[in-house]
Write a protein that holds these residues in place. Structure first.
Motif, PDB file in Angstrom:
ATOM      1  N   UNK A 325       0.771  -1.106   0.031  1.00 53.97           N
ATOM      2  CA  UNK A 325       0.071   0.053  -0.027  1.00 53.97           C
ATOM      3  C   UNK A 325       0.927   1.195  -0.032  1.00 53.97           C
ATOM      4  N   UNK A 326       2.145   1.045   0.124  1.00 55.20           N
ATOM      5  CA  UNK A 326       2.970   2.346  -0.041  1.00 55.20           C
ATOM      6  C   UNK A 326       2.897   3.129  -1.366  1.00 55.20           C
ATOM      7  N   UNK A 327       2.886   4.230  -1.339  1.00 52.52           N
ATOM      8  CA  UNK A 327       3.005   5.106  -2.582  1.00 52.52           C
ATOM      9  C   UNK A 327       4.098   6.194  -2.386  1.00 52.52           C
ATOM     10  N   UNK A 328       5.052   6.512  -3.240  1.00 53.64           N
ATOM     11  CA  UNK A 328       5.756   7.489  -3.091  1.00 53.64           C
ATOM     12  C   UNK A 328       5.258   8.893  -3.076  1.00 53.64           C
ATOM     13  N   UNK A 329       6.072   9.946  -2.429  1.00 53.27           N
ATOM     14  CA  UNK A 329       5.301  11.368  -2.515  1.00 53.27           C
ATOM     15  C   UNK A 329       5.325  11.877  -3.839  1.00 53.27           C
TER      16      UNK A 329
END
Length: 379
Positions: A325-329
């Motif tokens: 679920x991580x997404x880069x800024x």
């Protein structure tokens, strides 16, 4: 805990005192003795779980207060008791008030009094142990609750993202169907365009559903690698052509060097890995049309690289890039769920490989997949 298993240390510089107490206390406790403070400190290094320490006040070299103060600094779990003469009682009281000593006993001290003091010290020690265990359990529970809250928040965010991801293609399908089925005069070119939009939206929803199902199977231990001989050149070109037919404004270049003929992998997983990396390269390079897919090999592994000239990834976020679920800024404003790279990384790991990332914000990213020649069969 039985008193026979709880260690009591008796410290005195008089061997006769130690011998006298040993006859009585040794039957009741796991008794250790030491002649003086220095010998006792050495003994405590090998016996760190002593529950009660009894020390005489008047000992040469290191008196009882000094010795018990050292015990408090380095063996603070032990309950400390001091034996004193009448002349030393003021010093003993000060030691109690400062917290160095749990209790002091006036000499000569009957054995029954010493036993009573040791039993009280053991109860105090058990109480301290129980308090520490309660604190530890409270920390474990608090950490578990925090993880649960974080997981629940992550789940809510994921559901919101997936809902949004489904709503967009559904809205496109609904709009295209309304035009195709309504009383509108449209050209064949416009009709073909609407049909293409519907197919693209269906493909997008299908990929999303397959990713969600794959995560469920993966975390339930239901996914296995089924390696078989792979025509790597054919698989890479098919994935590139499939994505190229679905996008406009990007040109996917495929370069394959000398590839091993004995390469094995799970074809479905490998296709997902390549498709995800290519899809991300296209999605995260708006306004830049070049995406490069390259593959080569050596005597022990295959390398597949996907390069773009897109938004890039901040260096401090790269270690978290494959977290679920991580997404880069830098992905702000670009649709996504944060599960594609997580799955790709898991599939690569299941093959015994790894993904290497090099990226610079505003200049693009390079993903390199390293896969051993023999496919893994690990779950």
């Amino acid at each position: 805990m039985s008193e026979q298993n709880e260690k009591v240390l008796l410290v005195d510089d008089d061997p006769n005192v130690l011998s006298g107490y040993r006859r009585h206390l040794g039957r009741r406790y796991a008794l250790l003795t030491a002649l003086g403070g220095q010998e006792a400190l050495v003994l405590l290094e090998s016996e760190p779980d002593v529950a009660v320490i009894i020390a005489d006040m008047r000992m040469p070299g290191m008196n009882g207060v000094q010795f018990l103060a050292e015990c408090e600094k380095h063996h603070g779990d032990a309950v400390r008791i001091m034996l004193t003469g009448n002349a030393d009682q003021d010093t003993a009281v000060q030691a109690v008030n400062r917290g160095h000593v749990f209790r002091f006993l006036s000499k000569p001290t009957p054995v029954e009094t010493v036993i009573e003091a040791v039993d009280a010290g053991l109860r105090q020690h058990r109480l301290h142990q129980a308090e520490r265990e309660l604190i530890r359990q409270a920390d474990v529970t608090r950490n578990a609750l925090e993880r649960e809250r974080a997981a629940a928040k992550q789940q809510r965010e994921f559901v919101a993202m997936v809902s949004h991801e489904f709503r967009t293609p559904l809205a496109i399908i609904d709009s295209a169907c309304e035009i195709l089925g309504g009383p509108y005069q449209i050209t064949e070119q416009q009709r073909g365009k609407r049909i293409g939009m519907i197919r693209d939206s269906v493909r997008r929803m299908t990929e999303l559903m397959e990713s969600v199902l794959s995560i469920s199977k993966l975390e339930a231990g239901g996914l296995e690698v089924h390696p078989q001989p792979i025509d790597l050149d054919g698989l890479l070109r098919a994935a590139a052509e499939r994505l190229q037919s679905a996008v406009t404004g990007h040109h996917i270049l495929v370069e394959t060097g000398r590839l091993p003929t004995d390469f094995q992998a799970d074809p479905r997983m490998l296709d997902h890995i390549v498709t995800n990396l290519l899809s991300n390269a296209v999605k995260y390079s708006p306004g830049r049309d070049r995406v490069l897919l390259r593959a080569g090999g050596n005597g022990h592994e295959v390398q597949i690289t996907v390069a773009d000239e897109g938004v890039g990834i901040p260096p401090d976020e790269i270690p978290r890039l494959f977290d679920k679920f991580f997404r880069a800024s830098t992905s702000s404003g670009i649709a996504g769920t944060g599960i594609g790279l997580y799955l790709a990384d898991q599939f690569v790991r299941m093959h015994g490989g790894r993904i290497e990332v090099n990226s610079a914000v505003g200049r693009g990213s390079l993903f390199t997949v390293h896969l051993p020649l023999t496919g893994s069969t690990a779950r």
